[in-house]
Design an enzyme around this catalytic site. Structure first.
Site, PDB file in Angstrom:
ATOM      1  N   LYS A 141      43.527  38.450  41.724  1.00 16.49           N
ATOM      2  CA  LYS A 141      44.953  39.102  42.168  1.00 16.49           C
ATOM      3  C   LYS A 141      46.461  37.844  41.933  1.00 16.49           C
ATOM      4  O   LYS A 141      45.402  37.084  43.332  1.00 16.49           O
ATOM      5  CB  LYS A 141      44.783  40.493  42.938  1.00 16.49           C
ATOM      6  CG  LYS A 141      45.838  41.003  43.162  1.00 16.49           C
ATOM      7  CD  LYS A 141      45.748  42.318  44.159  1.00 16.49           C
ATOM      8  CE  LYS A 141      46.822  42.860  44.126  1.00 16.49           C
ATOM      9  NZ  LYS A 141      46.662  44.184  45.143  1.00 16.49           N
TER      10      LYS A 141
ATOM     11  N   SER B 244      47.415  49.551  43.647  1.00 22.07           N
ATOM     12  CA  SER B 244      47.776  47.691  43.180  1.00 22.07           C
ATOM     13  C   SER B 244      47.500  46.320  42.283  1.00 22.07           C
ATOM     14  O   SER B 244      47.958  45.894  41.647  1.00 22.07           O
ATOM     15  CB  SER B 244      49.392  47.067  43.944  1.00 22.07           C
ATOM     16  OG  SER B 244      47.770  46.274  44.918  1.00 22.07           O
TER      17      SER B 244
ATOM     18  N   SER C  88      44.150  49.716  47.122  1.00 22.44           N
ATOM     19  CA  SER C  88      44.397  49.240  46.285  1.00 22.44           C
ATOM     20  C   SER C  88      43.250  48.506  45.232  1.00 22.44           C
ATOM     21  O   SER C  88      43.038  47.917  44.395  1.00 22.44           O
ATOM     22  CB  SER C  88      44.987  48.087  46.513  1.00 22.44           C
ATOM     23  OG  SER C  88      46.342  48.639  46.185  1.00 22.44           O
TER      24      SER C  88
HETATM   25  N1  GLN Z   1      49.702  52.580  47.064  1.00 22.48           N
HETATM   26  C1  GLN Z   1      49.681  51.896  48.831  1.00 22.48           C
HETATM   27  C2  GLN Z   1      50.488  51.828  48.565  1.00 22.48           C
HETATM   28  O1  GLN Z   1      51.238  51.865  47.331  1.00 22.48           O
HETATM   29  C3  GLN Z   1      47.935  51.081  48.605  1.00 22.48           C
HETATM   30  C4  GLN Z   1      48.635  49.952  47.889  1.00 22.48           C
HETATM   31  C5  GLN Z   1      47.627  48.813  47.966  1.00 22.48           C
HETATM   32  O2  GLN Z   1      46.544  49.147  49.280  1.00 22.48           O
HETATM   33  N2  GLN Z   1      47.951  47.924  48.299  1.00 22.48           N
HETATM   34  O3  GLN Z   1      51.000  51.202  49.346  1.00 22.48           O
END
Ligand code: GLN
Length: 491
Positions: A79, A154, A178
């Site tokens: 990532k 994400s 995410s």
């Molecule tokens: N969707 C959640 C957020 O926007 C989790 C994102 C994540 O785990 N990095 O914060």
């Protein structure tokens, strides 16, 4: 069978037997990337030259009889919020579009020791804020099961890459879901380890008290192997725990007899899609057939988790992202006459809308007068949620919930509605609030042919139980016979 179709443990076996070379595996992946990635768009950048060079070196070492790691020459996708020396780490943001990392993240140091081969950096929501990978400043990633749909986020690039077989496995990061939510939407295995098990050094921080790096893999065995490679204490991360190192592959046992699984009723109730609900109940039934006890229980504090999460996460993000000011790091606006302009214009132009929303929200909840009402209250809620998990784990080995309330939604469906997007994580966010480990495991397809997955939540540092139950499920079911078909693609 093409080389890109194998799991990593199968590739390792073939490498050990001398049936294949790392060069062959790596080339197979880059050929596939060239064919498939223009449709999926999982990679922000690829590292073909350095990958082939590394593969060649590993092959020579192996051939000459040098002692090499059994994972030497296995490719991996990363990532794009983890630093690899000398390569771009963009966080899918214009702010870091040209940032070349001058150091390695600890997880990368660990993978380097095993001589893994980096295929490239994977797309994500900007600074890991989002649930669909549509908030990438560069382009959205597409779900391999249906290219009109999101892969989740994400870590959408990581999940889509493993699902589309353009990476045999990948690393993602999980602050509120995410790793697990995109794994769920793409039909692969995603594990968020216990907070403190994997070093965050060199992971660009979003919300430091919640962020955790973890594996996204084709199957449970690969997940245990990748966790083995990245887990462990790191003195460069003061929140990493100094605990005994474990071999998670020892937990790959096909037996759940005697295990007690709690099924929190709130997660098979309102707000959860009917098809998802039905699938989760079938998983529960399967576990009972396999000899576990499954019992309905209650986790009613979970309903406060999303609210508390967005306060804590935004507060930490507003502080963490303060360093991107056009001077110390990242993008600098060309329009300025004084110092204040540099700050204002660089941040206005360098950050996307969602990131700005969160910085503003975070600054607000931390400001004097609102701190007690919001931030402090959210921290109290966090303690309450952790306590309800503690109570449940006195009784149960694991908790079973859906990973995501729905299957993959359409690109564009939620991107203009932040609240809707935030609700995509209702099943995963409480786990981060509790600092606990959670894994997403695919179990069935919905009527549109999209993957549905369940989540197993364990007590802190009890990943072994998750592996055992997930492995048993996998060995006694056959989800992996399903594959994305790339409808409209060039398959
Ligand atoms: N969707 C959640 C957020 O926007 C989790 C994102 C994540 O785990 N990095 O914060």
């Amino acid at each position: 069978m093409e080389l890109y179709e194998y799991t990593v443990h199968e590739l390792v076996e073939k490498l050990e037997k001398g049936e294949i070379t790392s060069k062959e595996i790596t080339e197979s992946y880059f050929n596939r990337i060239k064919q498939i990635d223009p449709k999926v768009k999982a990679y922000v950048s690829t590292l073909e030259e350095s990958a082939l060079e590394k593969a060649k070196k590993v092959d020579e070492d192996r051939k000459s009889g040098k002692a090499v790691s059994k994972f030497a020459g296995i490719p991996i996708g990363i990532k794009d919020n983890m630093c690899i020396t000398g390569t771009k780490t963009t966080c899918s943001s214009k702010m870091l579009e040209n940032f070349v990392a001058p150091y390695n993240a600890t997880v990368i140091e660990k993978l380097n020791k095993e001589d893994l081969v980096y295929l490239g950096k994977l797309n994500m929501d900007e600074f890991a804020m989002g649930s669909s990978t549509e908030y990438s400043a560069f382009f959205p990633t597409h779900n391999p099961w249906n290219l009109d749909r999101v892969p989740g986020g994400s870590s959408g690039g990581s999940a889509a890459a493993v699902s589309a077989e353009i990476a045999p496995w990948a690393l993602g990061s999980d602050t509120g879901g995410s790793i697990r939510q995109p794994a769920s939407l793409c039909g692969v295995i995603g594990l968020k380890p216990t907070y403190g098990l994997v070093s965050r050094y060199g992971l660009v921080a979003y919300a430091s008290s919640l962020d955790q790096i973890g594996p996204i893999t084709k199957d449970v065995t690969d997940s245990a192997m990748l966790l083995n490679l990245i887990a462990g204490h790191d003195e460069k991360d003061s929140t990493s725990m100094d605990i005994e190192k474990k071999d998670y592959t020892l937990s790959l046992v096909n037996n759940v007899k005697g295990m007690k699984i709690g099924l929190p009723k709130e997660y098979i109730g309102e707000g959860i899609n009917e098809e998802v609900k039905k699938s989760i109940l079938e998983v529960a039934k399967k576990y009972e057939e396999l000899g576990a006890t499954v019992e309905e229980c209650s986790l009613d504090t979970g309903k406060y988790a999303t609210a508390a999460y967005y306060i804590v996460a935004c507060a930490e993000a507003s502080s963490n992202l303060g360093r991107f000011d056009g001077i110390r790091y990242g993008y600098r606006s060309e329009k300025f006459e004084n110092l204040k302009d540099i700050y204002r214009n660089s941040r206005s132009e360098g950050f996307g809308q969602e990131v700005k929303r969160r910085i503003i929200l975070g600054t607000y909840v931390l400001s004097s007068g609102y701190y007690d009402a919001y931030y402090k209250k959210a921290q109290k809620v966090r303690t309450v949620i952790k306590k309800s998990y503690d109570e449940l784990f006195k009784k149960y080995d694991l908790l079973l919930t859906p990973t995501s309330p729905t299957t993959a939604f359409k690109i564009g469906e939620k991107s203009n509605n932040p609240l809707e997007m935030y609700l995509a994580d209702i099943c995963t966010v409480p786990v981060n609030i509790g600092g606990l480990p959670g894994m997403s495991i695919p179990c069935s397809l919905d009527s549109k042919g999209l993957p549905i997955s369940f989540q197993l939540i364990g007590n802190a540092f009890e990943e072994e139980k998750i592996f055992r139950a997930a492995y048993t499920y996998e060995q006694n079911t056959n989800f992996r016979q399903n594959k994305p078909t790339f409808k409209g693609g060039n398959e």
